[in-house]
Design an enzyme around this catalytic site. Sequence first.
Site, PDB file in Angstrom:
ATOM      1  N   GLU A   1      97.561 -10.632  41.319  1.00 34.09           N
ATOM      2  CA  GLU A   1      97.710 -12.077  41.541  1.00 34.09           C
ATOM      3  C   GLU A   1      97.421 -12.853  40.264  1.00 34.09           C
ATOM      4  O   GLU A   1      96.733 -12.356  39.365  1.00 34.09           O
ATOM      5  CB  GLU A   1      96.728 -12.528  42.635  1.00 34.09           C
ATOM      6  N   ASP A   2      97.927 -14.072  40.233  1.00 33.05           N
ATOM      7  CA  ASP A   2      97.633 -14.936  39.091  1.00 33.05           C
ATOM      8  C   ASP A   2      96.248 -15.563  39.202  1.00 33.05           C
ATOM      9  O   ASP A   2      95.469 -15.549  38.256  1.00 33.05           O
ATOM     10  CB  ASP A   2      98.714 -16.024  38.934  1.00 33.05           C
TER      11      ASP A   2
HETATM   12  P1  IMP Z   1      94.606 -20.008  47.212  1.00 35.54           P
HETATM   13  O1  IMP Z   1      94.067 -21.417  47.364  1.00 35.54           O
HETATM   14  O2  IMP Z   1      93.533 -19.059  46.767  1.00 35.54           O
HETATM   15  O3  IMP Z   1      95.295 -19.587  48.468  1.00 35.54           O
HETATM   16  O4  IMP Z   1      95.655 -20.089  46.032  1.00 35.54           O
HETATM   17  C1  IMP Z   1      97.008 -20.087  46.274  1.00 35.54           C
HETATM   18  C2  IMP Z   1      97.873 -20.288  45.086  1.00 35.54           C
HETATM   19  O5  IMP Z   1      97.716 -21.605  44.567  1.00 35.54           O
HETATM   20  C3  IMP Z   1      97.673 -19.408  43.868  1.00 35.54           C
HETATM   21  O6  IMP Z   1      98.203 -18.118  44.015  1.00 35.54           O
HETATM   22  C4  IMP Z   1      98.448 -20.210  42.837  1.00 35.54           C
HETATM   23  O7  IMP Z   1      99.836 -19.940  42.949  1.00 35.54           O
HETATM   24  C5  IMP Z   1      98.153 -21.645  43.251  1.00 35.54           C
HETATM   25  N1  IMP Z   1      97.109 -22.236  42.387  1.00 35.54           N
HETATM   26  C6  IMP Z   1      95.802 -22.410  42.661  1.00 35.54           C
HETATM   27  N2  IMP Z   1      95.152 -22.980  41.634  1.00 35.54           N
HETATM   28  C7  IMP Z   1      96.087 -23.170  40.667  1.00 35.54           C
HETATM   29  C8  IMP Z   1      96.030 -23.704  39.319  1.00 35.54           C
HETATM   30  O8  IMP Z   1      94.984 -24.148  38.778  1.00 35.54           O
HETATM   31  N3  IMP Z   1      97.208 -23.722  38.639  1.00 35.54           N
HETATM   32  C9  IMP Z   1      98.382 -23.261  39.143  1.00 35.54           C
HETATM   33  N4  IMP Z   1      98.469 -22.744  40.388  1.00 35.54           N
HETATM   34  C10 IMP Z   1      97.338 -22.693  41.142  1.00 35.54           C
HETATM   35 MG    MG Z   2     100.304 -17.433  43.300  1.00 36.24          MG
END
Ligand code: IMP
Ligand code: MG
Length: 175
Positions: free
Chosen positions: A98-99
């Site tokens: 994951e990123d």
């Molecule tokens: P989650 O909130 O952990 O479910 O994150 C979901 C997705 O939000 C990540 O996989 C990213 O694609 C996106 N995301 C969250 N924070 C950032 C950020 O700081 N920059 C770009 N994308 C983000």
């Molecule tokens: Mg993502």
Amino acid sequence: MDKHHVEVLLSEEEVDRRINEIGEQISKDYAGKNVHLICVLKGGSFFLCELAKRISVPVSLDFMSVSSYGKDTKSSGVVKIVKDLDESIKGKNVLVIEDIVDSGRTLSYLMEMLEAREPESLKLCTLLDKPERRVVDVKVDYTGFQVPDEFVVGYGLDYDQLYRNLPYIGVVKFD
Ligand code: IMP
Ligand code: MG
């Protein structure tokens, strides 16, 4: 798009060095085994390529694309599979790439869904982690960097689909 600029948070050299280390660690941890990397599109794609090149055990790859239901994409917690894996993961040593782990909602849902498909093992590797933002607990096995609660771009991460191609991690600053 609001007026903004991007400042460097982690340089290309720093990111490169850290990916080398993670690649070595994964190669040790999976010694004698194959590892099946699952890239979460699109954000994970740059990290996947760089990391995969540095893993010395046999590697196979698959891709998956997910999106959150509802307009509040970051917090709905319900994940829709836009593109599922091509191959079964049953009996494989799966490592999800994951990123970033932010609230943790996407990953907690995804890991549970993958676990139900009976892989031999299932681990998670993320380039970035924003621990301050965590809402749902997620076990992360490999982390590149912990980052502060700011909007980051580059190395696959986008702001409105832009900046994924930056070779470093930047922070979006609104002017
Ligand atoms: P989650 O909130 O952990 O479910 O994150 C979901 C997705 O939000 C990540 O996989 C990213 O694609 C996106 N995301 C969250 N924070 C950032 C950020 O700081 N920059 C770009 N994308 C983000
Ligand atoms: Mg993502």
